[in-house]
Scaffold this active site. Structure first.
Site: not given
Length: 323
Positions: A21, A52, A57, A214, A283
């Protein structure tokens, strides 16, 4: 990484999915194409086989980036999910349209951008109130028969909408919004899916980054979050303070706050997959490391008490839904 069966779809997937996304510039601004491609490769090296994406998007941009990345990966080991809802690149661009003709046309475009012969999971991105269920079902079943998709599903639908659609076609995957700040899918969607054996892929489990730990609660945002009440004023500051209270719990398990939240999310028996929005290789590595981890029941409910969205939660249909 261990793989699990995604409910009645029968597909073998990683419990962590690589979400895209963030490649919708309308919502998230500019993201590095090169970083996303590198992160998809890194994720695959760490066992993440589920990606995904959606035509919406970036009006096909995310699908093209995924296509670039997976050209260098073994297709048979990947599970690609994408979604259909609006028209793009033609008259009436941006208009919701799940008529049979449009679904077939949009699927061909997704196949082309992804550079694949079939899509593993094809989802209706949102509910189209103007198209009869039977017509949508006809197109989705045709794609199944032709081998252009392997499983079909529904994203951002209510339980009653899911139930109605499933009268006409074998939808086996559901993709709802879910986070520990706003877990209202537990009220109806997750119990229904558990009862029916449907595969569940939840999106925004990190609540658009708020549960990552964060933020200090004073940040300002230049993406769509600048209009989201969970990222404004006293509520944002309060939520960030509550999330920081997770640090000693995470430390006991040698996890980051981000990882602790993912572990807790995946402990829910109605959730098969957590879709993580990834912007860089590090990540996806951090996310992949949580698979197979667990925490005590006591700590699970402590986390939920700390980060529940009280006070002043938003209406259920406005919780960061993607378009």
């Amino acid at each position: 990484m261990m793989k699990i069966k995604l409910g009645a779809s029968g597909l073998e997937v990683s419990p962590i999915a690589f979400g895209t996304w963030q490649l919708s510039r309308k919502y998230w601004g500019f993201q590095s194409r090169e970083d996303i491609v590198a992160a998809i490769w890194e994720g695959f090296d760490h066992g993440v086989n589920l990606i995904d994406t959606a035509e919406a998007y970036g009006a096909g941009f995310a699908e093209s980036v995924v296509g670039e990345a997976i050209r260098h990966l073994p297709r048979e080991e990947l599970v690609i999910a994408t979604k259909v809802y609006k028209r793009f690149g033609e008259a009436g661009e941006g208009c919701p349209d799940l008529t049979a003709q449009q679904i077939i046309r949009r699927c061909e475009g997704s196949l082309r951008r992804l550079g694949v012969e079939y899509i593993d999971i094809y989802l209706l991105h949102f509910f189209d109130p103007l198209t009869p269920y039977e017509e949508t079902a006809f197109a989705m079943e045709q794609l199944l028969r032709q081998g252009k998709v392997r499983a079909i599903g529904l994203s951002n639908h209510t339980v009653e909408q899911i139930r109605a659609h499933r009268r006409y076609a074998p939808y086996t995957v559901v993709q709802p919004f879910y986070s520990l700040i706003d877990p209202r899918a537990e009220d109806d969607i997750l119990p229904y899916c558990q009862m029916e054996g449907l595969g569940v892929m939840v999106y925004s489990p990190m609540h658009m980054g708020l549960l990552s730990g964060k933020y200090a609660g004073v940040e300002k945002f230049d993406d769509f979050r600048r209009h989201h009440p969970d990222f404004q004023g006293e509520r944002f500051a309060w939520l960030c303070h509550q999330v920081q209270q997770l640090e000693p719990i995470a430390a006991r398990y040698q996890l980051s706050i981000y990882q602790l939240v993912l572990v807790a999310t995946l402990m829910h028996p109605g959730i098969h997959v957590a879709i993580c929005g990834i912007k860089m290789p590090s990540q996806i590595v951090e996310a992949a490391e949580v698979v197979g981890r667990t925490i005590t029941r006591e700590d699970y409910f402590l986390i939920r008490r700390l980060v529940s969205g009280i006070p002043s939660r938003k209406p259920a249909d406005a919780s960061g839904v993607r378009s």
